[in-house]
Design an enzyme around this catalytic site. Structure first.
Site, mmCIF file in Angstrom:
data_model
loop_
_atom_site.group_PDB
_atom_site.id
_atom_site.type_symbol
_atom_site.label_atom_id
_atom_site.label_comp_id
_atom_site.label_asym_id
_atom_site.label_seq_id
_atom_site.Cartn_x
_atom_site.Cartn_y
_atom_site.Cartn_z
ATOM 1 C CD GLU A 33 -2.752 -1.343 2.425
ATOM 2 O OE1 GLU A 33 -2.731 -0.452 3.270
ATOM 3 O OE2 GLU A 33 -3.489 -2.348 2.530
ATOM 4 C CG ASN B 49 -0.563 -6.963 -1.406
ATOM 5 O OD1 ASN B 49 -1.107 -7.601 -2.318
ATOM 6 N ND2 ASN B 49 -1.089 -6.867 -0.192
ATOM 7 C CG HIS C 269 -10.011 -6.021 0.724
ATOM 8 N ND1 HIS C 269 -10.204 -7.179 1.462
ATOM 9 C CD2 HIS C 269 -8.709 -5.685 0.877
ATOM 10 C CE1 HIS C 269 -9.050 -7.501 2.043
ATOM 11 N NE2 HIS C 269 -8.130 -6.629 1.695
ATOM 12 C CD GLU D 278 -4.653 -7.992 1.649
ATOM 13 O OE1 GLU D 278 -5.536 -7.309 2.190
ATOM 14 O OE2 GLU D 278 -3.441 -7.709 1.744
ATOM 15 C CG ASP E 161 -12.569 -9.535 1.856
ATOM 16 O OD1 ASP E 161 -12.546 -8.536 1.103
ATOM 17 O OD2 ASP E 161 -12.062 -9.536 2.993
HETATM 18 O O1 G3I Z 1 -7.672 -10.004 18.528
HETATM 19 C C1 G3I Z 1 -8.382 -8.836 18.961
HETATM 20 C C2 G3I Z 1 -9.700 -9.246 19.584
HETATM 21 O O2 G3I Z 1 -9.451 -9.984 20.733
HETATM 22 C C3 G3I Z 1 -10.528 -7.992 19.874
HETATM 23 O O3 G3I Z 1 -11.797 -8.382 20.317
HETATM 24 C C4 G3I Z 1 -10.681 -7.164 18.617
HETATM 25 C C5 G3I Z 1 -11.467 -5.885 18.840
HETATM 26 O O4 G3I Z 1 -10.679 -4.726 18.742
HETATM 27 O O5 G3I Z 1 -9.403 -6.829 18.125
HETATM 28 C C6 G3I Z 1 -8.648 -7.972 17.747
HETATM 29 O O6 G3I Z 1 -7.439 -7.570 17.176
HETATM 30 C C7 G3I Z 1 -7.542 -7.116 15.852
HETATM 31 C C8 G3I Z 1 -6.622 -7.959 14.989
HETATM 32 O O7 G3I Z 1 -6.685 -7.499 13.682
HETATM 33 C C9 G3I Z 1 -6.987 -9.446 15.049
HETATM 34 O O8 G3I Z 1 -6.210 -10.198 14.204
HETATM 35 C C10 G3I Z 1 -7.168 -5.663 15.778
HETATM 36 O O9 G3I Z 1 -8.097 -4.880 16.537
HETATM 37 C C11 G3I Z 1 -7.144 -5.219 14.351
HETATM 38 O O10 G3I Z 1 -6.612 -3.903 14.256
HETATM 39 C C12 G3I Z 1 -6.311 -6.143 13.490
HETATM 40 O O11 G3I Z 1 -6.633 -5.773 12.193
HETATM 41 C C13 G3I Z 1 -5.946 -6.373 11.111
HETATM 42 C C14 G3I Z 1 -5.492 -5.235 10.204
HETATM 43 O O12 G3I Z 1 -5.017 -5.760 8.981
HETATM 44 C C15 G3I Z 1 -4.376 -4.406 10.821
HETATM 45 O O13 G3I Z 1 -3.217 -5.158 10.985
HETATM 46 C C16 G3I Z 1 -6.931 -7.303 10.419
HETATM 47 O O14 G3I Z 1 -7.172 -8.461 11.199
HETATM 48 C C17 G3I Z 1 -6.371 -7.733 9.070
HETATM 49 O O15 G3I Z 1 -7.357 -8.451 8.375
HETATM 50 C C18 G3I Z 1 -5.991 -6.492 8.288
HETATM 51 O O16 G3I Z 1 -5.461 -6.922 7.074
HETATM 52 C C19 G3I Z 1 -5.249 -5.904 6.089
HETATM 53 C C20 G3I Z 1 -4.004 -6.323 5.334
HETATM 54 O O17 G3I Z 1 -2.924 -6.497 6.212
HETATM 55 C C21 G3I Z 1 -3.656 -5.290 4.253
HETATM 56 N N1 G3I Z 1 -4.792 -5.066 3.404
HETATM 57 C C22 G3I Z 1 -6.048 -4.703 4.077
HETATM 58 C C23 G3I Z 1 -6.400 -5.781 5.092
HETATM 59 C C24 G3I Z 1 -7.737 -5.486 5.742
HETATM 60 O O18 G3I Z 1 -7.718 -4.314 6.477
#
Ligand code: G3I
Length: 394
Positions: A186, A231, A269, A301, A303
């Site tokens: 990004e 990516n 997405h 990615e 969905d």
């Molecule tokens: O695990 C906690 C959970 O216990 C809690 O209830 C919940 C509520 O806040 O948070 C959970 O943690 C989250 C974590 O993902 C879980 O894996 C974080 O808040 C959240 O910020 C984090 O977000 C990830 C995000 O990237 C930031 O790293 C997403 O899972 C992940 O799908 C997302 O992936 C990105 C790719 O890297 C790049 N492209 C876009 C894609 C979607 O945003």
């Protein structure tokens, strides 16, 4: 009968629009937007209702893809794959490649400026190996998911050394086990208004535009076997042509600088409502241009958001499936596309659950992925299976 029902719903939506038009402007814009989305969804519903999404046989997605020398896989997490045995078994059955959703990001790997913690990443690499899956790396350089200490510790003096050490250590740690790395994620964001459309990320601020080239060179040195990818998101719809142009120019620049970029990762997405025009011709032309640079393409990615779709589950699933089918049948026509990964496998575990931008207004659980929360195959699964089976050999 179904047509009458649709007409009645259309009339209800029109009536709602009329009512809203009689109210104050500021209070109705949100409502109008919502109603517009609903109308678009009804149009899509009308268009997709003839599709059968019939699939021959029972073979999992990985086998269907492999038969065409393609890869199908998904993003998975340590938390879910290590604790949910039923889900883990399903994952191994359907996927030929696994990408950690968060475990290889800086925030997860770097508890401190001099520390690396590979525990969860290693568990996932081993899970992939045990189940005969390939393993992808996501991601070495990103403006998000940086550890808390980053802002206070990294400065213009030490940024290059920090970046190079991170890439050398992480890509070096997994060298020989990685199919492909999202080296930089990004880096283009036109909304920031900077030259070449580059994102105003901490890396750009600290190191200038050359950080991208630098990252690819470091990754190639640390892991000469992995396919090195750039990516990004926002490359799919008609109105995203300016971003496609900017990304293509970035790839051209990198190639002309001799940076070892070998692939483009398209996040994909997608949206279930028809508010963004999907133009397969434009997307395919872009893919051809990328392929002409000698690059492979991975859909990294995928969905489909059902945020603005009707509450009714079968109507929703049908539209989501149609979006998968239209998108994949277009991109898989390009022989440079070598892999398709969905961002998660089952609606049981999706980032939509903590992203406000993807939650539904009616509070119902979202349904963006191939399997439902009970791990049953949905029409989206059928759509992916069909396109994989219908595509030609790579
Ligand atoms: O695990 C906690 C959970 O216990 C809690 O209830 C919940 C509520 O806040 O948070 C959970 O943690 C989250 C974590 O993902 C879980 O894996 C974080 O808040 C959240 O910020 C984090 O977000 C990830 C995000 O990237 C930031 O790293 C997403 O899972 C992940 O799908 C997302 O992936 C990105 C790719 O890297 C790049 N492209 C876009 C894609 C979607 O945003």
């Amino acid at each position: 009968m179904a047509k009458n029902r649709l007409m009645t719903r259309r009339r209800t939506v029109m009536l709602g629009l009329g009512l809203l038009a009689g109210m104050g402007f500021s209070t109705v814009t949100g409502g109008l937007k919502q109603l517009k989305s609903q109308m678009l969804a009804l149009d899509v519903q009308q268009r997709v209702k003839q599709r059968t999404f019939a699939v021959a046989g029972n073979a999992p997605l990985r086998d269907r893809a492999t038969a065409k020398k393609l890869l199908y896989g998904a993003a998975g997490e340590y938390r879910t794959l290590s604790s949910d045995k039923e889900f883990a078994a399903c994952f191994a059955r359907e996927c030929a490649i696994l990408v950690p959703e968060g475990e290889l990001k800086w925030k997860a790997l770097r508890p401190g400026p001099d520390q690396f913690d590979f525990t969860k990443g290693d568990w996932l690499a081993e899970f992939a190996q045990t189940h005969n899956m390939l393993f992808r790396g996501h991601t070495l350089v990103w403006h998000e998911a940086l550890p808390k200490w980053f802002a206070d510790t990294v400065n213009k003096e030490n940024a290059e050394q920090m970046l190079l050490k991170h890439i050398k250590t992480v890509a070096g740690h997994y060298a020989g086990k990685i199919h492909s790395w999202d080296v930089v994620n990004e880096a283009v964001f036109l909304e920031d208004g900077l030259p070449d459309g580059l994102r105003n990320s901490p890396w750009l601020q600290l190191l200038g535009p050359n950080y991208i080239n630098m990252a690819f060179r470091a990754a190639a040195a640390a892991d000469p076997q992995a396919l090195l990818a750039y990516n990004d998101f926002g490359l799919d719809y008609q109105d995203q042509e300016p971003k496609r142009v900017a990304v293509l120019k970035l790839l051209e620049r990198l190639k002309s600088q001799g940076a070892p970029v070998q692939a483009l990762g398209i996040q994909a997405h997608l949206w279930g409502d028809n508010s963004r025009n999907f133009n397969p011709k434009m997307l395919k032309a872009f893919l051809r241009n990328v392929a002409d640079l000698g690059l492979k393409v991975l859909i990294t990615e995928l969905d489909v958001s059902d945020k603005n779709l009707p509450s009714d589950v079968s109507a929703r699933d049908r539209i989501v499936a149609a979006v998968y089918e239209d998108y994949l049948s277009a991109v898989l026509e390009e022989s440079a596309v070598i892999a398709v990964l969905t961002w998660g496998l089952s609606d049981r575990y999706t980032w939509f659950d903590w992203a406000d931008s993807r939650k539904r207004a009616d509070g119902l659980p979202v349904r963006p992925l191939p399997l439902d929360r009970g791990l049953k195959r949905k029409l989206a699964w059928n759509a992916i299976a069909r396109t994989l089976s219908q595509t030609s050999n790579r």
